[in-house]
Design an enzyme around this catalytic site. Structure first.
Site, mmCIF file in Angstrom:
data_model
loop_
_atom_site.group_PDB
_atom_site.id
_atom_site.type_symbol
_atom_site.label_atom_id
_atom_site.label_comp_id
_atom_site.label_asym_id
_atom_site.label_seq_id
_atom_site.Cartn_x
_atom_site.Cartn_y
_atom_site.Cartn_z
ATOM 1 N N HIS A 133 -2.985 9.693 9.413
ATOM 2 C CA HIS A 133 -3.411 8.304 9.223
ATOM 3 C C HIS A 133 -2.288 7.414 8.683
ATOM 4 O O HIS A 133 -1.900 7.522 7.513
ATOM 5 C CB HIS A 133 -4.627 8.272 8.279
ATOM 6 C CG HIS A 133 -5.176 6.911 8.059
ATOM 7 N ND1 HIS A 133 -5.723 6.494 6.877
ATOM 8 C CD2 HIS A 133 -5.240 5.824 8.889
ATOM 9 C CE1 HIS A 133 -6.110 5.241 6.986
ATOM 10 N NE2 HIS A 133 -5.816 4.809 8.195
ATOM 11 N N ASN B 28 -8.776 4.146 2.139
ATOM 12 C CA ASN B 28 -9.885 3.257 2.497
ATOM 13 C C ASN B 28 -11.117 3.443 1.617
ATOM 14 O O ASN B 28 -11.927 2.528 1.497
ATOM 15 C CB ASN B 28 -10.245 3.427 3.966
ATOM 16 C CG ASN B 28 -9.209 2.754 4.838
ATOM 17 O OD1 ASN B 28 -8.702 1.691 4.493
ATOM 18 N ND2 ASN B 28 -8.871 3.374 5.958
ATOM 19 N N SER C 127 -9.314 5.960 10.582
ATOM 20 C CA SER C 127 -9.252 5.546 9.185
ATOM 21 C C SER C 127 -10.461 6.032 8.409
ATOM 22 O O SER C 127 -10.527 5.832 7.202
ATOM 23 C CB SER C 127 -9.134 4.024 9.105
ATOM 24 O OG SER C 127 -10.047 3.427 9.975
ATOM 25 N N GLU D 164 -1.433 9.338 5.335
ATOM 26 C CA GLU D 164 -2.443 10.266 4.810
ATOM 27 C C GLU D 164 -2.585 11.417 5.796
ATOM 28 O O GLU D 164 -2.755 11.174 7.003
ATOM 29 C CB GLU D 164 -3.811 9.560 4.737
ATOM 30 C CG GLU D 164 -4.124 8.930 3.404
ATOM 31 C CD GLU D 164 -5.537 8.335 3.375
ATOM 32 O OE1 GLU D 164 -6.303 8.673 2.473
ATOM 33 O OE2 GLU D 164 -5.868 7.512 4.252
#
Ligand code: CAA
Length: 291
Positions: free
Chosen positions: A140, A190, A119, A152
């Protein structure tokens, strides 16, 4: 390149979800972990989550049975070497991931694409320690994997177009949508989500609101499906802290300073849902705030 088989490393929260969606989409899955208990728990959880989809008429009972039959488990990492695409979803610590890739490399066929579900860790740095940086990238998923629409895709500095296109096709075959992100700390989701969660913890730390008022504010005031503290417990407070540290170290800006209260919860081993205690206590019938 035609991907038919997938190796998944790590049978935890993310790994079991990845195995679930890959098998449901028709890929042969080899799921690896260092613990037989984790593998057994993962297969049981996948069965339960598939049942949930059957009961809501999202999939048929036959599709569930076919998906389960496509998942093989193994304690032996080298057995993943013959798969077409490997997704590493082990613990979010760079030393752990690097050691896994080192053990795996001698067993890989030349065409295998290697990816990490990290992440936040640098894809370029992970790739540089392998024999195939051009066939390495970030893949991801979001939690819960069977429900969340986004994946992602992160190119390292050396990732070639063929590799990116092959991964993009896999995402489409899952019925999910890809967003391409550059390889900078914590990528897109994130980079935006974690500072918000960290700010919610500061809001609690400074007494601006309590756990319930903070979560209620963001659920009802910003239409978020979960409040930020509830979401932090769902993701895992150790993961949240690790990502804030990656942002703080990687971007060298004090605005990413992890809240001391977040650190305190992690020090206490109150990591959220997975340890039954975080910003809420999950040991009773309904979650109760711990502050
Ligand atoms: N497997 C399969 N289906 C699942 C599931 C699972 N593990 N979990 C939930 N579902 C399904 C349910 O069956 C239900 O399906 P229907 O819509 O067909 O009824 C649907 O998902 C909604 O579930 P629930 O009714 O049980 O609960 P809910 O409405 O409260 O939604 C939620 C639960 C989807 C988790 C929702 O609260 C939500 O979207 N929360 C935010 C999640 C989020 O932000 N995730 C991203 C985290 S960040 C991340 O993952 C990146 C990182 O690197 C840290």
């Amino acid at each position: 390149m035609d991907i038919k088989s997938i190796g998944v490393i790590g049978a935890g929260q993310m790994g079991n979800g990845i195995a679930h969606v890959m098998a449901l989409a028709g890929y042969d899955v080899m799921l690896n972990d260092i613990s037989q208990d984790s593998l057994n728990n993962a297969v049981a959880l996948i069965g339960k989550n598939l049942d949930r989809q059957v009961s809501r008429n999202k999939i048929t009972a036959e599709a569930k049975a076919d998906a389960l039959a496509r998942i093989k488990t193994t304690l032996q990492l080298p057995e993943l070497g013959q798969t077409d695409l490997i997704i590493e979803a082990a613990t979010e610590r760079e030393t752990v991931k690097a050691a896994i890739f080192e053990d795996l490399l001698p067993h890989l066929k030349p065409t295998t694409i290697l990816t990490s579900n990290t992440s936040s860790i640098s894809i370029t740095r992970l790739a540089s320690r392998t024999d195939r940086p051009e066939k390495f990238m970030g893949f991801h998923f979001m939690n819960p994997v069977p429900v969340m629409q986004l994946v992602e895709l992160i190119r390292g500095i050396a990732t070639d177009e063929e590799t990116f296109a092959a991964c993009h096709k896999v995402v489409a075959n899952l019925g999910k949508t890809a967003a391409s992100a550059e390889d900078f700390p914590a990528f897109i989701v994130n980079r935006i989500l974690m500072p918000m969660i960290n700010e919610a913890v500061y809001t609690l730390y400074e007494g601006v609101g309590n756990v319930e008022s903070i979560d209620r504010s963001m659920r009802l005031g910003a239409n978020h499906p979960m409040g930020p503290l509830e979401l932090a417990d769902f993701i895992g407070l150790d993961t949240c802290l690790a990502i804030m540290n990656v942002l703080h170290d990687g971007l060298a800006d004090t605005k990413y300073r992890p809240c001391p209260l977040l650190t305190k919860y992690v020090e206490a081993g109150w990591l959220g849902r997975k340890t039954q205690r975080g910003f809420y206590d999950y040991r009773g019938e309904t979650p109760v705030p711990t502050r």
